[in-house]
Design an enzyme around this catalytic site. Sequence first.
Site, PDB file in Angstrom:
ATOM      1  N   SER A 141       4.287   2.547  -3.196  1.00 34.15           N
ATOM      2  CA  SER A 141       4.006   1.111  -3.050  1.00 34.15           C
ATOM      3  C   SER A 141       5.237   0.427  -2.467  1.00 34.15           C
ATOM      4  O   SER A 141       6.353   0.946  -2.581  1.00 34.15           O
ATOM      5  CB  SER A 141       3.723   0.509  -4.433  1.00 34.15           C
ATOM      6  OG  SER A 141       3.642  -0.894  -4.373  1.00 34.15           O
ATOM      7  N   TYR A 154       5.807  -0.707 -13.550  1.00 32.77           N
ATOM      8  CA  TYR A 154       5.023  -0.214 -12.403  1.00 32.77           C
ATOM      9  C   TYR A 154       5.969   0.088 -11.238  1.00 32.77           C
ATOM     10  O   TYR A 154       5.918   1.162 -10.633  1.00 32.77           O
ATOM     11  CB  TYR A 154       3.980  -1.265 -11.983  1.00 32.77           C
ATOM     12  CG  TYR A 154       3.173  -0.881 -10.755  1.00 32.77           C
ATOM     13  CD1 TYR A 154       2.062  -0.058 -10.863  1.00 32.77           C
ATOM     14  CD2 TYR A 154       3.542  -1.326  -9.480  1.00 32.77           C
ATOM     15  CE1 TYR A 154       1.328   0.315  -9.738  1.00 32.77           C
ATOM     16  CE2 TYR A 154       2.821  -0.967  -8.352  1.00 32.77           C
ATOM     17  CZ  TYR A 154       1.707  -0.154  -8.492  1.00 32.77           C
ATOM     18  OH  TYR A 154       0.998   0.212  -7.372  1.00 32.77           O
TER      19      TYR A 154
HETATM   20  N1  LIG Z   1      -4.152  -1.909  -4.112  1.00 31.94           N
HETATM   21  C1  LIG Z   1      -2.876  -2.218  -4.005  1.00 31.94           C
HETATM   22  O1  LIG Z   1      -2.487  -3.387  -3.851  1.00 31.94           O
HETATM   23  C2  LIG Z   1      -1.832  -1.129  -4.023  1.00 31.94           C
HETATM   24  C3  LIG Z   1      -0.605  -1.414  -3.427  1.00 31.94           C
HETATM   25  C4  LIG Z   1       0.371  -0.425  -3.421  1.00 31.94           C
HETATM   26  C5  LIG Z   1       0.111   0.814  -3.964  1.00 31.94           C
HETATM   27  N2  LIG Z   1      -1.103   1.067  -4.551  1.00 31.94           N
HETATM   28  C6  LIG Z   1      -1.323   2.412  -5.104  1.00 31.94           C
HETATM   29  O2  LIG Z   1      -2.383   3.020  -4.412  1.00 31.94           O
HETATM   30  C7  LIG Z   1      -2.999   4.021  -5.225  1.00 31.94           C
HETATM   31  C8  LIG Z   1      -4.504   3.859  -5.179  1.00 31.94           C
HETATM   32  O3  LIG Z   1      -4.841   2.609  -5.737  1.00 31.94           O
HETATM   33  P1  LIG Z   1      -6.062   1.727  -5.207  1.00 31.94           P
HETATM   34  O4  LIG Z   1      -5.497   0.415  -4.793  1.00 31.94           O
HETATM   35  O5  LIG Z   1      -6.903   2.480  -4.261  1.00 31.94           O
HETATM   36  O6  LIG Z   1      -6.808   1.434  -6.598  1.00 31.94           O
HETATM   37  P2  LIG Z   1      -8.169   1.968  -7.225  1.00 31.94           P
HETATM   38  O7  LIG Z   1      -9.326   1.681  -6.349  1.00 31.94           O
HETATM   39  O8  LIG Z   1      -8.180   1.437  -8.609  1.00 31.94           O
HETATM   40  O9  LIG Z   1      -7.959   3.556  -7.247  1.00 31.94           O
HETATM   41  C9  LIG Z   1      -7.194   4.200  -8.213  1.00 31.94           C
HETATM   42  C10 LIG Z   1      -7.714   5.617  -8.320  1.00 31.94           C
HETATM   43  O10 LIG Z   1      -6.882   6.332  -9.253  1.00 31.94           O
HETATM   44  C11 LIG Z   1      -7.731   7.030 -10.137  1.00 31.94           C
HETATM   45  N3  LIG Z   1      -7.035   7.257 -11.411  1.00 31.94           N
HETATM   46  C12 LIG Z   1      -6.477   6.349 -12.252  1.00 31.94           C
HETATM   47  N4  LIG Z   1      -5.958   6.974 -13.328  1.00 31.94           N
HETATM   48  C13 LIG Z   1      -6.184   8.308 -13.150  1.00 31.94           C
HETATM   49  C14 LIG Z   1      -5.890   9.465 -13.898  1.00 31.94           C
HETATM   50  N5  LIG Z   1      -5.260   9.396 -15.093  1.00 31.94           N
HETATM   51  N6  LIG Z   1      -6.262  10.674 -13.422  1.00 31.94           N
HETATM   52  C15 LIG Z   1      -6.897  10.763 -12.227  1.00 31.94           C
HETATM   53  N7  LIG Z   1      -7.216   9.708 -11.473  1.00 31.94           N
HETATM   54  C16 LIG Z   1      -6.862   8.500 -11.931  1.00 31.94           C
HETATM   55  C17 LIG Z   1      -8.958   6.154 -10.284  1.00 31.94           C
HETATM   56  O11 LIG Z   1     -10.099   6.927 -10.623  1.00 31.94           O
HETATM   57  P3  LIG Z   1     -10.701   7.150 -12.088  1.00 31.94           P
HETATM   58  O12 LIG Z   1     -10.628   5.844 -12.805  1.00 31.94           O
HETATM   59  O13 LIG Z   1     -12.086   7.618 -11.791  1.00 31.94           O
HETATM   60  O14 LIG Z   1      -9.853   8.223 -12.703  1.00 31.94           O
HETATM   61  C18 LIG Z   1      -9.138   5.677  -8.848  1.00 31.94           C
HETATM   62  O15 LIG Z   1      -9.855   6.628  -8.101  1.00 31.94           O
HETATM   63  C19 LIG Z   1      -2.372   3.850  -6.605  1.00 31.94           C
HETATM   64  O16 LIG Z   1      -1.388   4.840  -6.787  1.00 31.94           O
HETATM   65  C20 LIG Z   1      -1.732   2.481  -6.558  1.00 31.94           C
HETATM   66  O17 LIG Z   1      -0.619   2.377  -7.430  1.00 31.94           O
HETATM   67  C21 LIG Z   1      -2.073   0.126  -4.591  1.00 31.94           C
END
Ligand SMILES: NC(=O)c1ccc[n+]([C@@H]2O[C@H](COP(=O)([O-])OP(=O)(O)OC[C@H]3O[C@@H](n4cnc5c(N)ncnc54)[C@H](OP(=O)(O)O)[C@@H]3O)[C@@H](O)[C@H]2O)c1
Length: 257
Positions: A141, A154
């Site tokens: 991130s 985080y």
């Molecule tokens: N959206 C943003 O603004 C943003 C910005 C910077 C970085 N990120 C990073 O991008 C990545 C993806 O996030 P996203 O924005 O796409 O959010 P998201 O739609 O909530 O996706 C998160 C994914 O992680 C999975 N997950 C969570 N806990 C888990 C566990 N213990 N074991 C296996 N899978 C797990 C969830 O699936 P299940 O619940 O089915 O397990 C889901 O598929 C994350 O690492 C997040 O920190 C996001």
Amino acid sequence: MELRDAVVVITGASSGFGELAAVRFARAGARVTVAARREDRLLELAERLERAGSTVLAVRCDVTERSDIDSLRDRVLDAFGRCDVLVNNAGIAGAGPVEHQDPGFLERLIRTNLLGVVLTTKAFLPTMLEAGRGHVVNVASIAGRLATPGLAVYGATKHAVVAFSEALNYELASSGILVTTVNPWLSKTEGFPQHQTPRWLLVDADRVARVIVDVVRKDIAPEISVPRWPSALQAFRVLTPPLYRWGVGVAVRRFRR
Ligand SMILES: NC(=O)c1ccc[n+]([C@@H]2O[C@H](COP(=O)([O-])OP(=O)(O)OC[C@H]3O[C@@H](n4cnc5c(N)ncnc54)[C@H](OP(=O)(O)O)[C@@H]3O)[C@@H](O)[C@H]2O)c1
């Protein structure tokens, strides 16, 4: 890397960047394993992609459980015999002042966002080393580059992922394996609904997915931001620390008002 027939494993593929990256890898002809905890979502995604002609394996995996990670690796090796690309994307949000955060939640945040990345990489590394090729993509991130109030823990997990990835990329320099951190800016996804962020400030989730695929296709390492402009904030932080800290202080005071 040539993506046609490449074996790609994506954690956190049941929604957001992970799901969109799975769609893009599958369209490029890769054989994709989608992993997360919500198996129903994975099966629905796998069915959708298979109907379009792709080869997809759906595996329930909680990255905080070592036994789940090991069985993910075993299922991938049984099905495809190797892993060319590992995308460590699973992660949870954790905004809020540390003083109000539950210690149990903070432990889960660190186990998911940091330990999950380290242990999943460790599980897949031997097969990549044996093959003498591979690409590990870790989704960190911008919060892994800028210390942000309200995101202390985080941000600490994401800073650690950036450091882990860069160091591992150096360690593996002569092995044929690349390690890349993708640092997304704020994006609206299920786990990160961004209620307080104006729409114009958000990056489209599919743009992040495109970059995840592009770093593999174009062998880009060790790091990339999506979009690119927040990299300028990193330079600002390193080159003029007093000015940067003054700016953060002003922003925090405005936010609290
Ligand atoms: N959206 C943003 O603004 C943003 C910005 C910077 C970085 N990120 C990073 O991008 C990545 C993806 O996030 P996203 O924005 O796409 O959010 P998201 O739609 O909530 O996706 C998160 C994914 O992680 C999975 N997950 C969570 N806990 C888990 C566990 N213990 N074991 C296996 N899978 C797990 C969830 O699936 P299940 O619940 O089915 O397990 C889901 O598929 C994350 O690492 C997040 O920190 C996001």
